[in-house]
Design an enzyme around this catalytic site. Structure first.
Site, PDB file in Angstrom:
ATOM      1  N   PRO A 164       0.777  -1.242   0.000  1.00 58.76           N
ATOM      2  CA  PRO A 164       0.000   0.000   0.000  1.00 58.76           C
ATOM      3  C   PRO A 164       0.811   1.297   0.000  1.00 58.76           C
ATOM      4  CG  PRO A 164      -0.025  -1.007   2.163  1.00 58.76           C
ATOM      5  CD  PRO A 164       0.760  -1.931   1.290  1.00 58.76           C
TER       6      PRO A 164
ATOM      7  N   ASP B 187       2.237   1.600 -11.999  1.00 57.14           N
ATOM      8  CA  ASP B 187       1.156   2.584 -12.054  1.00 57.14           C
ATOM      9  C   ASP B 187       1.181   3.531 -10.864  1.00 57.14           C
ATOM     10  OD1 ASP B 187      -0.224   0.823 -10.276  1.00 57.14           O
ATOM     11  OD2 ASP B 187      -0.877  -0.283 -12.050  1.00 57.14           O
TER      12      ASP B 187
ATOM     13  N   LYS C   3      -3.122   5.165 -14.034  1.00 58.58           N
ATOM     14  CA  LYS C   3      -4.477   5.567 -14.402  1.00 58.58           C
ATOM     15  C   LYS C   3      -5.089   6.346 -13.266  1.00 58.58           C
ATOM     16  CE  LYS C   3      -5.459   1.347 -15.298  1.00 58.58           C
ATOM     17  NZ  LYS C   3      -6.043   0.067 -15.640  1.00 58.58           N
TER      18      LYS C   3
ATOM     19  N   GLY D 192       0.160  -1.463  -7.171  1.00 59.49           N
ATOM     20  CA  GLY D 192      -0.105  -1.141  -5.771  1.00 59.49           C
ATOM     21  C   GLY D 192      -0.848  -2.281  -5.087  1.00 59.49           C
ATOM     22  N   GLY D 193      -0.568  -2.492  -3.817  1.00 64.36           N
ATOM     23  CA  GLY D 193      -1.293  -3.503  -3.054  1.00 64.36           C
ATOM     24  C   GLY D 193      -1.017  -4.902  -3.532  1.00 64.36           C
ATOM     25  N   ASP D 194      -2.079  -5.658  -3.715  1.00 61.51           N
ATOM     26  CA  ASP D 194      -1.977  -7.027  -4.223  1.00 61.51           C
ATOM     27  C   ASP D 194      -2.507  -7.048  -5.654  1.00 61.51           C
ATOM     28  OD1 ASP D 194      -1.871 -10.122  -3.289  1.00 61.51           O
ATOM     29  OD2 ASP D 194      -3.489  -9.777  -4.723  1.00 61.51           O
TER      30      ASP D 194
ATOM     31  N   THR E 274      -2.438  -6.026   0.539  1.00 60.92           N
ATOM     32  CA  THR E 274      -3.518  -5.238  -0.051  1.00 60.92           C
ATOM     33  C   THR E 274      -3.869  -4.049   0.859  1.00 60.92           C
ATOM     34  OG1 THR E 274      -5.674  -5.388  -1.116  1.00 60.92           O
ATOM     35  CG2 THR E 274      -5.413  -6.603   0.955  1.00 60.92           C
ATOM     36  N   ALA E 275      -4.449  -3.023   0.253  1.00 57.44           N
ATOM     37  CA  ALA E 275      -4.753  -1.793   1.009  1.00 57.44           C
ATOM     38  C   ALA E 275      -5.577  -2.085   2.261  1.00 57.44           C
ATOM     39  CB  ALA E 275      -5.487  -0.804   0.109  1.00 57.44           C
TER      40      ALA E 275
ATOM     41  N   MET F 133     -11.827   2.274  -3.781  1.00 58.55           N
ATOM     42  CA  MET F 133     -12.282   3.198  -4.832  1.00 58.55           C
ATOM     43  C   MET F 133     -13.687   3.726  -4.536  1.00 58.55           C
ATOM     44  SD  MET F 133     -10.912   0.937  -8.070  1.00 58.55           S
ATOM     45  CE  MET F 133     -11.387  -0.646  -7.386  1.00 58.55           C
TER      46      MET F 133
ATOM     47  N   GLY G 281      -2.954   5.510   3.181  1.00 55.84           N
ATOM     48  CA  GLY G 281      -2.595   4.642   4.302  1.00 55.84           C
ATOM     49  C   GLY G 281      -1.183   4.080   4.203  1.00 55.84           C
TER      50      GLY G 281
HETATM   51  N1  SAH Z   1      -4.571  -3.778  -5.885  1.00 56.69           N
HETATM   52  C1  SAH Z   1      -4.754  -2.737  -4.889  1.00 56.69           C
HETATM   53  C2  SAH Z   1      -6.071  -2.010  -5.069  1.00 56.69           C
HETATM   54  C3  SAH Z   1      -6.203  -1.256  -6.375  1.00 56.69           C
HETATM   55  S1  SAH Z   1      -7.721  -0.373  -6.471  1.00 56.69           S
HETATM   56  C4  SAH Z   1      -4.639  -3.342  -3.501  1.00 56.69           C
HETATM   57  O1  SAH Z   1      -4.621  -4.559  -3.356  1.00 56.69           O
HETATM   58  O2  SAH Z   1      -4.554  -2.578  -2.542  1.00 56.69           O
HETATM   59  C5  SAH Z   1      -7.247   1.225  -5.897  1.00 56.69           C
HETATM   60  C6  SAH Z   1      -7.878   1.541  -4.565  1.00 56.69           C
HETATM   61  O3  SAH Z   1      -7.156   0.906  -3.509  1.00 56.69           O
HETATM   62  C7  SAH Z   1      -7.831   3.000  -4.190  1.00 56.69           C
HETATM   63  O4  SAH Z   1      -8.880   3.732  -4.806  1.00 56.69           O
HETATM   64  C8  SAH Z   1      -8.026   2.918  -2.698  1.00 56.69           C
HETATM   65  O5  SAH Z   1      -9.373   2.675  -2.371  1.00 56.69           O
HETATM   66  C9  SAH Z   1      -7.229   1.679  -2.353  1.00 56.69           C
HETATM   67  N2  SAH Z   1      -5.865   2.017  -1.918  1.00 56.69           N
HETATM   68  C10 SAH Z   1      -4.714   1.591  -2.454  1.00 56.69           C
HETATM   69  N3  SAH Z   1      -3.653   2.049  -1.779  1.00 56.69           N
HETATM   70  C11 SAH Z   1      -4.150   2.777  -0.756  1.00 56.69           C
HETATM   71  C12 SAH Z   1      -3.558   3.523   0.319  1.00 56.69           C
HETATM   72  N4  SAH Z   1      -2.239   3.589   0.476  1.00 56.69           N
HETATM   73  N5  SAH Z   1      -4.380   4.159   1.175  1.00 56.69           N
HETATM   74  C13 SAH Z   1      -5.728   4.095   1.041  1.00 56.69           C
HETATM   75  N6  SAH Z   1      -6.331   3.409   0.055  1.00 56.69           N
HETATM   76  C14 SAH Z   1      -5.561   2.755  -0.828  1.00 56.69           C
END
Ligand code: SAH
Length: 251
Positions: free
Chosen positions: A19, A42, A64, A95-97, A125-126, A177, A206
């Site tokens: 995240p 991205d 995006k 980002g995230g997973d 993941t976030a 989102m 976060g």
């Molecule tokens: N694959 C990512 C999610 C992608 S969708 C994952 O697993 O985390 C993008 C959404 O993830 C953002 O709109 C937000 O809702 C959330 N997100 C990702 N990083 C974040 C962060 N650092 N803080 C808060 N929300 C986050």
């Protein structure tokens, strides 16, 4: 580089970057970004993480923003194929997973169609990262026995979501989102029986040094969302009440 070694590198690693906090990278992700030939990344991949990438790697930004599609998904898929076919080791950094609201599956389908070998490296993941850094346990024996991750990219009428199944007590909801859809989320959850006093939080950026945690109850959600910027995560459920006591990050 000899031809044979070039051919053997034709490979894509689909990697989750977590995240934001670079310390939340997995060892494998860290190793791969340091050795990649090409990194396709991205907007959600933090600057601190990009600073760890192999300085000799080719960097391709395909970020995006909502309503500002920089590079269409099919073009991203094609970039992965083309770069791998050049004999490169491509790291697709997300980002995230990569398998949670990350379109990782779609990208892999294209690789399969083009007979390109790949691996998947999960990321935090976030929902996990933000809840941990906000001191909001997603489950807790006294508060929630289940948790659900939901995309806030809803159809205009919100008909694609089973609101009835979401509006349950002893259940935590995490909306990705969801900022723009906060009024729809609030309205549907309360119409389907969730109390307007249900605790909720928005966690903005976060796990980064810019993290902000906004808390309130469901009836405040529209206001909270108006104060927040992307990326933000919405958490709804009684577990949010633990934040005050368990908050630790950035204190
Ligand atoms: N694959 C990512 C999610 C992608 S969708 C994952 O697993 O985390 C993008 C959404 O993830 C953002 O709109 C937000 O809702 C959330 N997100 C990702 N990083 C974040 C962060 N650092 N803080 C808060 N929300 C986050």
């Amino acid at each position: 580089m000899s031809l044979s070694s070039t051919a053997s590198k034709c490979f894509v690693s689909l990697v989750g970057a977590g995240p934001g906090d670079p310390d939340l990278l997995t060892m494998k992700a860290y190793r791969l970004i340091q050795t990649a030939d090409v990194v396709v990344y991205d907007r959600l991949v933090s600057e601190e993480i990009m600073a760890l990438v192999n300085p000799n790697a080719e960097l391709l930004f395909v970020g995006k923003k909502l309503n500002h599609h920089c590079v269409p998904q099919d073009q991203i898929n094609q970039i992965l194929v083309d770069k791998a076919k050049e004999g490169k080791h491509v790291v697709r950094l997300k980002g995230g997973d990569p398998f949670i609201f990350g379109r990782g599956g779609e990208e892999l389908e294209t690789l399969v169609d083009n007979a390109i070998a790949f691996e998947v490296v999960p990321g935090i993941t976030a929902a996990s990262g933000c809840s941990a850094y906000a001191g909001i346990p997603l489950t807790h024996r006294d508060h929630a026995q289940s948790v659900q991750f939901i995309t806030g990219h809803l159809k205009k009428d919100g008909q694609d979501v089973q609101w009835q199944s979401l509006a349950q007590n002893n259940h935590t909801l995490v909306f990705y989102m969801g900022l723009k859809q906060a009024p729809t989320i609030r309205q549907n959850l309360t119409e389907h029986g969730l109390s307007i006093d249900t605790p909720c939080a928005i966690i903005e950026r976060g796990t980064t040094t810019k993290q902000r945690v906004l808390t309130g109850v469901l009836s405040d959600l529209d206001n909270l969302a108006e104060q927040a910027i992307s990326p933000s995560l919405i958490i709804v459920g009684s577990v949010v009440s633990l934040h005050q006591q368990l908050s630790w990050f950035g204190e």
